[in-house]
Design an enzyme around this catalytic site. Sequence first.
Site, short mmCIF file in Angstrom:
data_model
loop_
_atom_site.label_atom_id
_atom_site.label_comp_id
_atom_site.label_asym_id
_atom_site.label_seq_id
_atom_site.Cartn_x
_atom_site.Cartn_y
_atom_site.Cartn_z
N CYS A 23 0.69 -1.26 -0.03
CA CYS A 23 -0.01 0.00 0.04
C CYS A 23 0.83 1.27 0.11
O CYS A 23 0.54 2.17 -0.70
CB CYS A 23 -1.12 0.10 1.25
SG CYS A 23 -0.43 -0.13 2.69
N HIS A 79 -1.93 0.54 7.46
CA HIS A 79 -2.47 0.63 5.92
C HIS A 79 -1.72 2.17 5.49
O HIS A 79 -1.43 2.89 6.48
CB HIS A 79 -3.77 0.75 6.16
CG HIS A 79 -4.86 0.74 4.68
ND1 HIS A 79 -4.10 0.29 3.61
CD2 HIS A 79 -5.78 1.41 4.20
CE1 HIS A 79 -4.90 0.21 2.66
NE2 HIS A 79 -5.81 1.14 2.96
N ASP A 97 -8.04 5.67 -1.48
CA ASP A 97 -7.99 4.67 -0.97
C ASP A 97 -8.26 3.44 -1.91
O ASP A 97 -9.12 2.99 -2.16
CB ASP A 97 -8.53 4.16 0.54
CG ASP A 97 -8.17 2.90 0.99
OD1 ASP A 97 -7.47 2.23 0.44
OD2 ASP A 97 -8.64 2.36 2.20
#
Length: 221
Positions: A23, A79, A97
Amino acid sequence: MSTVTSEIPAVEATQFQHTPYYCEENVYLLCKTLCENGVADATGSDLFVVFISNEKKQVPLWHQKASTRADGIVLWDYHVICVQRKKESDAEPLVWDLDSTLPFPSPLASYVNETIQPSFQLFAEYQRYFRIVHAPLFFKHFASDRRHMKEPDGSWIAQPPPYQPIVSQDGILHNLSEYNAMSGADSLSTMDPDTVGAAVSQKLGVVVSHTQLEELFTKLP
């Protein structure tokens, strides 16, 4: 049509490079693409990279594509998302996202309500903290040689991206752990202008709790 809705760009998540479980690199490239395609300022001045984690390295987030549950909950070690805040606009900040099932992008308040779910009672060790880093500083300083995704025998935990690892402008090969390390002790104790201003002046930005996140984006210089 409201101001906020009319200013949300029509962008498909599939337009962006996405490698599962990487990520931080996905967001690095997402921010670069937003700068290049004119959705964001060319220098990234309206973009912020947001790391979400805690001391326990266990953060529950809802509406994640990787989940096998109907509510989309996942327990990540950390994250990373992008938040876009246009200073000259009254529009609400937007969350980008690539791992979320929510609209892409989503207004910050909606994202917090649906993904963070602040009303959900969590044990203290699962509280989420957010490191907010100005994208121009992230472009300059961030580096990852992907060592965190290797087993002791050198095999990959998850298949790496097809491109070369990200190296910082000063030649650093890996500093991901500096960004995703955070705890309650790191979070801001005050929201005065000088303290908040560190988000746009310091390499590692600032850390806030989930109750401070939305307020921070109203006070950024």
